[in-house]
Enzyme design. Structure first.
Site, PDB file in Angstrom:
ATOM      1  N   SER A  64       5.324  -2.991   4.345  1.00  0.00           N
ATOM      2  CA  SER A  64       5.862  -1.643   4.078  1.00  0.00           C
ATOM      3  C   SER A  64       7.310  -1.727   3.611  1.00  0.00           C
ATOM      4  CB  SER A  64       5.687  -0.685   5.255  1.00  0.00           C
ATOM      5  OG  SER A  64       5.738   0.645   4.774  1.00  0.00           O
ATOM      6  N   HIS A  69      20.759   3.990   4.745  1.00  0.00           N
ATOM      7  CA  HIS A  69      21.604   4.953   4.046  1.00  0.00           C
ATOM      8  C   HIS A  69      22.912   5.082   4.839  1.00  0.00           C
ATOM      9  CE1 HIS A  69      17.935   6.051   1.946  1.00  0.00           C
ATOM     10  NE2 HIS A  69      17.366   6.178   3.132  1.00  0.00           N
ATOM     11  N   CYS A  84       3.081  -1.437   8.709  1.00  0.00           N
ATOM     12  CA  CYS A  84       1.675  -1.369   9.097  1.00  0.00           C
ATOM     13  C   CYS A  84       1.347  -2.468  10.103  1.00  0.00           C
ATOM     14  CB  CYS A  84       0.760  -1.455   7.873  1.00  0.00           C
ATOM     15  SG  CYS A  84       0.917  -3.000   6.971  1.00  0.00           S
TER      16      CYS A  84
END
Length: 100
Positions: A64, A69, A84
């Site tokens: 994944s 940020h 996953c």
């Protein structure tokens, strides 16, 4: 029609948190190291430095992705790992807690 693919249940496990680090170099080094120690497969890394302030980066993983940020005006960064693979995510969380 015979299928050679193994059918698995679709599941995504998320781990999100805030950190006080906003330095792009330190964030890249720390979280890439954690991903490798947890056994994730790094497929791609990309980053963007915003002109005024802020930084965003992500690792595309075989399992994944991890995104970061920064919010320098608040002296914090948001980190989110989606996977996953629950076992690798748990190893990542355990190793992250040791450096926090």
């Amino acid at each position: 029609m015979n299928s050679t693919y193994k059918k698995i249940e679709a599941s995504i496990y998320n781990h999100q948190f805030w950190t006080d680090c906003t330095d792009p170099t330190a964030l890249k080094k720390t979280y890439e190291t954690l991903l490798k120690k947890a056994g994730f497969t790094i497929l791609l890394f990309n980053e963007h430095h915003f002109p005024e302030q802020g930084y965003t980066c992500f690792w595309l993983l075989g399992e994944s992705h991890l995104a970061i940020h920064t919010f320098p005006e608040s002296n914090k960064s948001y980190v989110e790992l989606s996977s996953c693979n629950k076992e690798k995510l748990e190893v990542f969380k355990l190793k992250n807690n040791k450096i926090s």
